[in-house]
Structures are given as structure tokens and as C-alpha cells.
Scaffold this motif. Structure first.
Motif, PDB file in Angstrom:
ATOM      1  N   UNK A 140       0.886  -1.304  -0.053  1.00  0.00           N
ATOM      2  CA  UNK A 140       0.109  -0.004   0.072  1.00  0.00           C
ATOM      3  C   UNK A 140       0.885   1.294   0.122  1.00  0.00           C
ATOM      4  N   UNK A 141       2.048   1.176   0.477  1.00  0.00           N
ATOM      5  CA  UNK A 141       2.859   2.324   0.366  1.00  0.00           C
ATOM      6  C   UNK A 141       3.208   2.628  -1.108  1.00  0.00           C
ATOM      7  N   UNK A 142       3.118   1.640  -1.993  1.00  0.00           N
ATOM      8  CA  UNK A 142       3.638   1.860  -3.551  1.00  0.00           C
ATOM      9  C   UNK A 142       2.581   2.097  -4.435  1.00  0.00           C
ATOM     10  N   UNK A 143       1.493   1.291  -4.228  1.00  0.00           N
ATOM     11  CA  UNK A 143      -0.055   1.149  -4.970  1.00  0.00           C
ATOM     12  C   UNK A 143      -0.906   1.618  -3.933  1.00  0.00           C
ATOM     13  N   UNK A 144      -1.354   2.832  -4.024  1.00  0.00           N
ATOM     14  CA  UNK A 144      -2.335   3.484  -3.297  1.00  0.00           C
ATOM     15  C   UNK A 144      -3.752   2.713  -3.359  1.00  0.00           C
ATOM     16  N   UNK A 145      -4.130   2.435  -4.646  1.00  0.00           N
ATOM     17  CA  UNK A 145      -5.750   2.034  -4.735  1.00  0.00           C
ATOM     18  C   UNK A 145      -5.620   0.529  -5.061  1.00  0.00           C
ATOM     19  N   UNK A 146      -4.832  -0.297  -4.272  1.00  0.00           N
ATOM     20  CA  UNK A 146      -4.575  -1.641  -4.648  1.00  0.00           C
ATOM     21  C   UNK A 146      -5.749  -2.336  -4.370  1.00  0.00           C
ATOM     22  N   UNK A 147      -6.708  -1.968  -3.347  1.00  0.00           N
ATOM     23  CA  UNK A 147      -7.974  -2.535  -2.952  1.00  0.00           C
ATOM     24  C   UNK A 147      -8.804  -2.319  -4.310  1.00  0.00           C
ATOM     25  N   UNK A 148      -8.697  -1.476  -4.870  1.00  0.00           N
ATOM     26  CA  UNK A 148      -9.947  -1.060  -6.075  1.00  0.00           C
ATOM     27  C   UNK A 148      -9.413  -2.102  -7.197  1.00  0.00           C
ATOM     28  N   UNK A 149      -8.242  -2.574  -7.150  1.00  0.00           N
ATOM     29  CA  UNK A 149      -7.759  -3.550  -8.124  1.00  0.00           C
ATOM     30  C   UNK A 149      -8.036  -5.059  -7.891  1.00  0.00           C
ATOM     31  N   UNK A 150      -8.783  -5.084  -6.998  1.00  0.00           N
ATOM     32  CA  UNK A 150      -9.206  -6.627  -6.536  1.00  0.00           C
ATOM     33  C   UNK A 150     -10.821  -6.613  -6.622  1.00  0.00           C
ATOM     34  N   UNK A 151     -11.243  -7.900  -6.393  1.00  0.00           N
ATOM     35  CA  UNK A 151     -12.760  -8.142  -6.334  1.00  0.00           C
ATOM     36  C   UNK A 151     -13.516  -7.729  -5.071  1.00  0.00           C
ATOM     37  N   UNK A 152     -12.485  -7.501  -4.157  1.00  0.00           N
ATOM     38  CA  UNK A 152     -13.177  -7.044  -2.703  1.00  0.00           C
ATOM     39  C   UNK A 152     -14.037  -5.638  -2.566  1.00  0.00           C
ATOM     40  N   UNK A 153     -14.799  -5.405  -1.867  1.00  0.00           N
ATOM     41  CA  UNK A 153     -15.742  -4.355  -1.583  1.00  0.00           C
ATOM     42  C   UNK A 153     -15.416  -3.756  -0.081  1.00  0.00           C
ATOM     43  N   UNK A 154     -14.849  -2.996  -0.044  1.00  0.00           N
ATOM     44  CA  UNK A 154     -14.644  -2.443   1.585  1.00  0.00           C
ATOM     45  C   UNK A 154     -16.076  -1.844   1.860  1.00  0.00           C
ATOM     46  N   UNK A 155     -16.228  -2.004   3.155  1.00  0.00           N
ATOM     47  CA  UNK A 155     -17.573  -1.806   3.816  1.00  0.00           C
ATOM     48  C   UNK A 155     -17.020  -1.062   5.346  1.00  0.00           C
ATOM     49  N   UNK A 156     -17.098   0.039   5.547  1.00  0.00           N
ATOM     50  CA  UNK A 156     -16.516   0.670   6.825  1.00  0.00           C
ATOM     51  C   UNK A 156     -17.585  -0.112   8.124  1.00  0.00           C
ATOM     52  N   UNK A 157     -16.721  -0.536   9.141  1.00  0.00           N
ATOM     53  CA  UNK A 157     -17.302  -1.059  10.237  1.00  0.00           C
ATOM     54  C   UNK A 157     -18.297  -0.105  11.129  1.00  0.00           C
ATOM     55  N   UNK A 158     -19.122  -0.854  11.584  1.00  0.00           N
ATOM     56  CA  UNK A 158     -20.262   0.149  12.406  1.00  0.00           C
ATOM     57  C   UNK A 158     -19.817   0.504  13.673  1.00  0.00           C
ATOM     58  N   UNK A 159     -18.479   0.132  14.036  1.00  0.00           N
ATOM     59  CA  UNK A 159     -17.876   0.391  15.325  1.00  0.00           C
ATOM     60  C   UNK A 159     -16.805   1.012  15.213  1.00  0.00           C
TER      61      UNK A 159
END
Length: 104
Positions: free
Chosen positions: A85-104
Motif C-alpha cells: 500500500x506504500x507503493x500502490x495507493x488504490x490496491x484494494x480497487x484492483x481486487x474483487x473486494x468491496x470495502x465496507x466501513x465497520x459500524x463500530x
């Protein structure tokens, strides 16, 4: 000194934990951690080195999530484990994962 260690619950295959954070501008970051586990019903332990972007985010925001991937997620898990993540800022966007913020 050599010591024979008996088989115990500590010598089992450990799954990869996916550690999720957000950086200073809200971009999601994800890493996999092979050294961790559940100690009690509400306590996890992770062994992470300080050079990870995820650790920087945890220290800055005092928050993270833990996810447990399925076998079908192996390619994406490998990607987030190899790419920094230090080298590729949007690495999560390059996956099939769908981030969702925690409720806590």
C-alpha cells in the motif's frame, strides 16, 4: 538447548487474516497477515511489522477490521499480500473486494 515440544493447539494450520484500514484521505487499504489468531472470544493477536501502510493507518486512526477470506479469494489475497500500500495507493480497487466501513 534443545527441547522436544509436544503437539498442541498451537501447531495447526493457520488461516490468513485480512486486515483492513483506511488512510488519511479515506482510501481503503488491505493486507494479509499470516501470523495472528484468536486468543479468546473477543481478543485477536496480530504480528505486524511497522513498515506496512496498514500499520501506519492503524496507529494513526486506532481502528482496523479483520476479515477471513474464502478459498475463492486466493488470487486477491495473494495480490494484497504481495503489493504494498506504500507503493500502490488504490490496491484494494484492483481486487474483487468491496470495502465496507465497520459500524463500530
Amino acid at each position: 538447548m534443545k527441547k522436544s515440544i509436544p503437539a498442541s493447539a498451537l501447531a495447526y494450520p493457520m488461516m490468513v487474516e485480512m486486515i483492513g484500514t483506511y488512510d488519511e484521505d479515506g482510501t481503503p487499504n488491505l493486507m494479509n497477515a499470516a501470523w495472528g489468531g484468536q486468543l479468546t472470544t473477543d481478543l485477536f493477536v496480530l504480528s505486524l511489522s511497522k513498515d506496512h501502510k496498514t500499520v501506519e493507518n492503524i496507529l494513526a486512526r486506532k481502528a482496523f477490521t479483520i476479515g477471513f477470506p474464502r478459498a475463492r479469494d486466493a488470487v486477491d489475497c495473494d495480490y494484497v499480500g504481495i503489493v504494498s500500500g506504500n507503493e500502490v495507493k488504490d490496491k484494494v480497487a484492483r481486487t474483487s473486494f468491496h470495502p465496507r466501513k465497520s459500524e463500530v
